[in-house]
Design an enzyme around this catalytic site. Structure first.
Site, PDB file in Angstrom:
ATOM      1  N   ASN A   1       0.866  -1.192   0.000  1.00 35.77           N
ATOM      2  CA  ASN A   1       0.000   0.000   0.000  1.00 35.77           C
ATOM      3  C   ASN A   1       0.897   1.234   0.000  1.00 35.77           C
ATOM      4  O   ASN A   1       2.121   1.120   0.070  1.00 35.77           O
ATOM      5  CB  ASN A   1      -0.973  -0.017   1.190  1.00 35.77           C
TER       6      ASN A   1
ATOM      7  N   VAL B   1      -0.775 -10.483   1.292  1.00 36.52           N
ATOM      8  CA  VAL B   1       0.573 -10.908   0.912  1.00 36.52           C
ATOM      9  C   VAL B   1       1.624  -9.937   1.474  1.00 36.52           C
ATOM     10  O   VAL B   1       2.752 -10.351   1.808  1.00 36.52           O
ATOM     11  CB  VAL B   1       0.666 -11.079  -0.624  1.00 36.52           C
ATOM     12  N   ASP B   2       1.247  -8.682   1.620  1.00 31.36           N
ATOM     13  CA  ASP B   2       2.146  -7.671   2.197  1.00 31.36           C
ATOM     14  C   ASP B   2       2.552  -8.071   3.624  1.00 31.36           C
ATOM     15  O   ASP B   2       3.754  -8.097   3.975  1.00 31.36           O
ATOM     16  CB  ASP B   2       1.393  -6.324   2.195  1.00 31.36           C
TER      17      ASP B   2
ATOM     18  N   VAL C   1      -7.557  -7.694  -0.659  1.00 32.53           N
ATOM     19  CA  VAL C   1      -8.118  -6.573   0.105  1.00 32.53           C
ATOM     20  C   VAL C   1      -8.658  -5.487  -0.832  1.00 32.53           C
ATOM     21  O   VAL C   1      -9.684  -4.857  -0.540  1.00 32.53           O
ATOM     22  CB  VAL C   1      -7.030  -5.980   1.047  1.00 32.53           C
TER      23      VAL C   1
END
Ligand code: AR6
Length: 179
Positions: free
Chosen positions: A33, A42-43, A134
């Site tokens: 982001n 995944v972040d 998301v």
């Protein structure tokens, strides 16, 4: 982890099923982001598996290059920290909106990530299905955008792997890649 060749162009494009944090490639791409400071999906998995070195480099990037955050569609690299991959290429996908076509921005994520990979000298790169979690991008269109952009981009990267996280999405990608 399973893997199957989907298409042959200048760059080989592969589809795979599994957790991208385990991928043994030169670089993995993070669906990050704007903050570059971690999140869910995944972040979160990449920051957890890669350790503090990734976050520390992200903080420096925020302070020096991106005081307002990494813009949507752009990409920037950090170390892979404790990951098998040497580098993480962070990019920010667009959020899905029914009333606005943001597919140029989604395609830009793949293009700019490959540009960064070229600058690094990476020859193998693994991508997650950017924006399809998301950020709610429909999975089928996310796969179509990913594969068509990877096929159309000129790069020195030899192999790009699209890593799908669940079996249904992997099967969908296989079907779309062969249609
Ligand atoms: N390996 C491979 N794919 C994964 C993994 C994994 N370990 N974990 C999730 N996916 P998302 P976005 C898939 O939500 O939609 C974060 O909070 C997942 O099933 O990770 O671009 C960021 O900080 C889905 O198909 O990314 C941002 O705020 C795909 O990866 C926001 O989410 C992308 O889902 C970005 O949202």
């Amino acid at each position: 982890m399973t893997s199957a060749r989907a298409t042959m162009a200048d760059m080989d494009i592969e589809l795979a099923l599994g957790d991208i944090t385990t991928w043994e490639v030169d670089a993995i791409v993070n669906a990050a982001n704007h903050t570059l400071l971690g999140g869910g999906g995944v972040d979160g998995a990449i920051h957890r598996a890669g350790g503090r070195a990734i976050l520390e480099e992200c903080r420096v990037l925020r302070a020096d290059r991106y005081p307002d955050g990494l813009p949507t569609g752009e990409a920037v690299a950090t170390t892979g920290g404790d990951l098998p991959a040497r580098w993480v290429i962070h990019t920010v996908g667009p959020t899905w909106a029914k009333t606005k076509d943001k597919s140029d921005l989604l395609r830009s994520c793949f293009r700019t990530s490959l540009t960064v990979a070229d600058e690094l000298g990476a020859s193998t790169v693994a991508f997650p299905l950017i924006s399809a979690g998301v950020y709610r991008w429909p999975k089928e269109d996310a796969i179509i955008q990913a594969l068509s952009t990877l096929r159309a981009t000129s790069t020195s990267v030899r192999t790009a792997t699209l890593v799908l996280y669940d079996e249904a999405t992997h099967r969908l990608a296989q079907r779309l890649a062969s249609s």
